[in-house]
Write a protein that holds these residues in place. Structure first.
Motif, mmCIF file in Angstrom:
data_model
loop_
_atom_site.group_PDB
_atom_site.id
_atom_site.type_symbol
_atom_site.label_atom_id
_atom_site.label_comp_id
_atom_site.label_asym_id
_atom_site.label_seq_id
_atom_site.Cartn_x
_atom_site.Cartn_y
_atom_site.Cartn_z
ATOM 1 N N LEU A 30 0.843 -1.183 0.000
ATOM 2 C CA LEU A 30 0.000 0.000 0.000
ATOM 3 C C LEU A 30 0.883 1.239 0.000
ATOM 4 O O LEU A 30 1.819 1.349 0.799
ATOM 5 C CB LEU A 30 -0.895 -0.012 1.243
ATOM 6 C CG LEU A 30 -1.907 1.113 1.403
ATOM 7 C CD1 LEU A 30 -2.957 1.043 0.298
ATOM 8 C CD2 LEU A 30 -2.581 1.013 2.770
ATOM 9 N N GLU A 32 0.014 4.181 0.893
ATOM 10 C CA GLU A 32 -0.286 5.016 2.053
ATOM 11 C C GLU A 32 -0.488 4.134 3.281
ATOM 12 O O GLU A 32 -1.533 4.175 3.937
ATOM 13 C CB GLU A 32 -1.528 5.868 1.789
ATOM 14 C CG GLU A 32 -1.333 6.904 0.691
ATOM 15 C CD GLU A 32 -2.589 7.731 0.461
ATOM 16 O OE1 GLU A 32 -3.693 7.149 0.492
ATOM 17 O OE2 GLU A 32 -2.468 8.945 0.255
ATOM 18 N N SER A 33 0.522 3.322 3.603
ATOM 19 C CA SER A 33 0.447 2.460 4.782
ATOM 20 C C SER A 33 0.491 3.321 6.042
ATOM 21 O O SER A 33 0.830 4.509 6.003
ATOM 22 C CB SER A 33 1.623 1.484 4.794
ATOM 23 O OG SER A 33 2.834 2.186 5.021
ATOM 24 N N ASN A 214 -7.183 -2.759 5.280
ATOM 25 C CA ASN A 214 -7.147 -2.124 3.968
ATOM 26 C C ASN A 214 -6.720 -0.660 4.113
ATOM 27 O O ASN A 214 -6.244 -0.245 5.185
ATOM 28 C CB ASN A 214 -8.494 -2.264 3.263
ATOM 29 C CG ASN A 214 -9.649 -1.663 4.069
ATOM 30 O OD1 ASN A 214 -9.435 -0.814 4.939
ATOM 31 N ND2 ASN A 214 -10.868 -2.104 3.791
ATOM 32 N N ARG A 215 -6.907 0.121 3.068
ATOM 33 C CA ARG A 215 -6.472 1.522 3.103
ATOM 34 C C ARG A 215 -7.093 2.277 4.285
ATOM 35 O O ARG A 215 -6.416 3.019 4.988
ATOM 36 C CB ARG A 215 -6.829 2.200 1.777
ATOM 37 C CG ARG A 215 -6.271 3.612 1.626
ATOM 38 C CD ARG A 215 -6.658 4.178 0.278
ATOM 39 N NE ARG A 215 -6.124 3.359 -0.803
ATOM 40 C CZ ARG A 215 -4.910 3.508 -1.332
ATOM 41 N NH1 ARG A 215 -4.104 4.444 -0.863
ATOM 42 N NH2 ARG A 215 -4.505 2.721 -2.321
ATOM 43 N N HIS A 218 -5.574 1.134 7.551
ATOM 44 C CA HIS A 218 -4.265 1.745 7.788
ATOM 45 C C HIS A 218 -4.412 3.195 8.221
ATOM 46 O O HIS A 218 -3.634 3.685 9.058
ATOM 47 C CB HIS A 218 -3.404 1.634 6.526
ATOM 48 C CG HIS A 218 -2.654 0.345 6.435
ATOM 49 N ND1 HIS A 218 -1.350 0.197 6.872
ATOM 50 C CD2 HIS A 218 -3.026 -0.878 5.978
ATOM 51 C CE1 HIS A 218 -0.948 -1.040 6.681
ATOM 52 N NE2 HIS A 218 -1.950 -1.723 6.138
ATOM 53 N N ARG A 219 -5.407 3.884 7.671
ATOM 54 C CA ARG A 219 -5.655 5.261 8.091
ATOM 55 C C ARG A 219 -6.013 5.305 9.581
ATOM 56 O O ARG A 219 -5.552 6.172 10.319
ATOM 57 C CB ARG A 219 -6.781 5.866 7.257
ATOM 58 C CG ARG A 219 -7.012 7.370 7.528
ATOM 59 C CD ARG A 219 -8.327 7.825 6.905
ATOM 60 N NE ARG A 219 -8.363 7.552 5.486
ATOM 61 C CZ ARG A 219 -7.844 8.353 4.551
ATOM 62 N NH1 ARG A 219 -7.274 9.488 4.922
ATOM 63 N NH2 ARG A 219 -7.929 8.034 3.273
#
Length: 233
Positions: A30, A32-33, A214-215, A218-219
């Motif tokens: 990813l 933007e991990s 998922n994205r 991670h956010r």
């Protein structure tokens, strides 16, 4: 700029399952991990040594390879347990009446994590533990039995006492061990478990395999760490 080292598994590394459906699901990194997001939001340099499939056993064995780089960091964030608590599912499928142990039995996991913390401290950095994100048990079961025959899939389910939630139970035992270690060794622990469980539909924060955030997952991890770090780092 403060230097942070990070040791862990594929979640630390930022591995996710591709979102587009495919005959053979593929893992990718990813962009933007949570590690990348934390680096940008906190203005930190993070050396990420996360590895797919990593366990406490492997981390201890390979610690010498990162010794020089780890010693330069002020903090070292540790994220282990998801692979340690996993089971040999193919062996279980073939022999559901047998005795099968986790990849790293719980007592060995606790001892090895303890040793990992001690080794990191001896190198200089202050260790920080990340708790484990939860898992989505039914999704994970469907993932690792995807290529199994109906017979083998039924064998695994029978070994699980016909409840995939037993996978969650083992996972929770290892997560609980992290909080015990943090208290015993006086190591800061960042609770990323609760923020996930606080989301009503938390399964939407995971890839289809039920184990990799998922994205959006991670956010959430990044936001949790940054909120913690604002008063610590």
């Amino acid at each position: 700029m403060k230097l942070i080292s990070a040791l862990g598994d594929s979640i630390m590394r930022g591995v996710v399952l591709e979102e587009k459906p495919a005959a053979a699901p593929r893992y990718t990194l990813l962009d933007e991990s949570f590690s990348t997001r934390c680096s940008e939001q906190l203005g930190l340099q993070i050396r990420n040594f996360g590895r797919y499939g990593n366990t406490t056993t492997r981390a201890l064995r390979e610690l010498d390879k990162q010794r020089d780089q780890l010693s330069e960091a002020e903090f070292c964030v540790l994220e282990f347990g998801g692979n340690d608590c996993d089971h040999p599912w193919q062996a279980i499928a073939e022999n559901p009446e047998g005795e099968h142990r986790p990849v790293t039995p719980l007592a060995a996991f606790a001892a090895q994590y303890h040793e990992l913390i001690r080794a990191v401290r001896n190198l200089g950095p202050k260790p920080i533990i990340l708790s484990l994100p939860p898992i989505v048990a039914d999704s994970y079961f469907n993932c690792f039995t995807r290529t199994m025959s109906d017979e083998h899939r039924a064998n695994v389910l029978r070994w699980l006492d016909n409840s995939v939630e037993n996978i969650t139970r083992w996972h929770e035992m290892y997560n609980l061990e992290l909080f015990k270690l943090a208290s015993l060794l006086r190591v800061p622990i960042i609770d990323i478990t609760t923020p996930f469980l606080s989301v009503r539909h938390y399964r939407s924060l995971f890839c289809d395999d039920g184990i990799h955030p998922n994205r959006e997952g991670h956010r959430l991890i990044a936001d949790t760490i940054c909120n913690y770090a604002a008063n610590y780092i």
